[in-house]
Design a protein around this motif. Structure first.
Motif, mmCIF file in Angstrom:
data_model
loop_
_atom_site.group_PDB
_atom_site.id
_atom_site.type_symbol
_atom_site.label_atom_id
_atom_site.label_comp_id
_atom_site.label_asym_id
_atom_site.label_seq_id
_atom_site.Cartn_x
_atom_site.Cartn_y
_atom_site.Cartn_z
ATOM 1 N N ALA A 1 0.820 -1.218 0.000
ATOM 2 C CA ALA A 1 0.000 0.000 0.000
ATOM 3 C C ALA A 1 0.848 1.260 0.000
ATOM 4 C CB ALA A 1 -0.927 0.010 1.218
ATOM 5 N N SER A 2 0.473 2.174 -0.879
ATOM 6 C CA SER A 2 1.075 3.510 -0.947
ATOM 7 C C SER A 2 2.594 3.455 -1.070
ATOM 8 C CB SER A 2 0.666 4.341 0.266
ATOM 9 O OG SER A 2 -0.729 4.435 0.350
ATOM 10 N N THR B 1 -0.093 2.859 -5.383
ATOM 11 C CA THR B 1 1.008 3.818 -5.341
ATOM 12 C C THR B 1 0.523 5.173 -5.815
ATOM 13 O OG1 THR B 1 3.313 4.087 -6.007
ATOM 14 C CG2 THR B 1 1.830 3.217 -7.647
ATOM 15 N N PRO B 2 1.178 6.243 -5.395
ATOM 16 C CA PRO B 2 0.777 7.574 -5.859
ATOM 17 C C PRO B 2 0.936 7.717 -7.377
ATOM 18 C CG PRO B 2 2.249 7.731 -3.962
ATOM 19 C CD PRO B 2 2.246 6.294 -4.395
ATOM 20 N N VAL B 3 0.130 8.587 -7.953
ATOM 21 C CA VAL B 3 0.143 8.804 -9.405
ATOM 22 C C VAL B 3 1.539 9.198 -9.890
ATOM 23 C CG1 VAL B 3 -0.782 10.251 -11.255
ATOM 24 C CG2 VAL B 3 -2.307 9.356 -9.499
ATOM 25 N N GLU C 1 1.547 0.020 10.904
ATOM 26 C CA GLU C 1 0.225 -0.532 10.599
ATOM 27 C C GLU C 1 -0.870 0.343 11.201
ATOM 28 O OE1 GLU C 1 -2.339 -4.631 11.226
ATOM 29 O OE2 GLU C 1 -0.190 -4.646 11.629
ATOM 30 N N GLU C 2 -0.694 0.743 12.450
ATOM 31 C CA GLU C 2 -1.676 1.616 13.102
ATOM 32 C C GLU C 2 -1.800 2.949 12.374
ATOM 33 O OE1 GLU C 2 -0.410 1.828 17.182
ATOM 34 O OE2 GLU C 2 -0.817 -0.309 17.520
ATOM 35 N N LYS D 1 -4.805 6.402 8.438
ATOM 36 C CA LYS D 1 -4.822 7.145 7.172
ATOM 37 C C LYS D 1 -5.967 6.686 6.277
ATOM 38 C CE LYS D 1 -0.057 8.621 6.846
ATOM 39 N NZ LYS D 1 1.190 8.575 6.085
ATOM 40 N N PHE D 2 -6.324 5.412 6.351
ATOM 41 C CA PHE D 2 -7.461 4.919 5.578
ATOM 42 C C PHE D 2 -8.777 5.246 6.271
ATOM 43 C CE2 PHE D 2 -4.206 2.306 3.546
ATOM 44 C CZ PHE D 2 -4.596 2.382 2.227
#
Length: 143
Positions: A45-46, A72-74, A119-120, A125-126
């Motif tokens: 992720a990300s 991933t970011p654009v 992870e936390e 962030k999500f």
């Protein structure tokens, strides 16, 4: 220890992927697959390089392998389209990944604690945009 700088995430991912393969190539899993079970895919992720000295496609290139998804970011996607190298990299360098993790352990760094913290932070962030989306939906329904 300097050699391990910027490599902990990749080393951890390679170890996770190795564990993933062991689980989904086991006899126990095969029984489930015979009953039409489908394996989960690993999610990276990300993934993007935060270090300006590192290659901007470093993590995308390092985390390529079957059964995985990479968000991933654009900007990183654009960089990868421009000059990224496609190669099945997750299964390469497992011994080097283990060496990196051993160096980190010997330096007194607790990767389990760091992983829990990351992870936390990632979950939060999500959660923030998810809560915002739910509030927007509730507002639309009420209005």
């Amino acid at each position: 220890m300097q050699a391990a700088k910027g490599e902990a995430a990749i080393a951890s991912a390679k170890k996770a992927y190795d564990t993933y393969k062991q689980i989904f190539h086991s006899e126990r899993w095969q029984k489930l697959a015979d009953a039409d079970a489908r394996p989960q895919r690993l999610l990276w992720a990300s993934t993007s390089s935060k270090d300006p000295a590192a290659r901007d496609t470093k993590y995308m290139e390092a985390l390529i392998g079957p059964g995985t998804v990479n968000t991933t970011p654009v900007e990183t996607i654009d960089a990868f389209r421009d000059h990224g190298i496609v190669n099945d990299t997750l299964e390469q360098g497992l011994d080097a990944a283990e060496d990196t993790l051993n160096q980190i352990r010997h330096a007194g760094i607790d990767m389990q604690q760091i992983s829990r913290q990351l992870e936390e932070e990632a979950i939060e962030k999500f959660n923030q945009p998810f809560k915002k989306m739910l509030a927007a939906i509730a507002e639309k329904r009420a209005g």
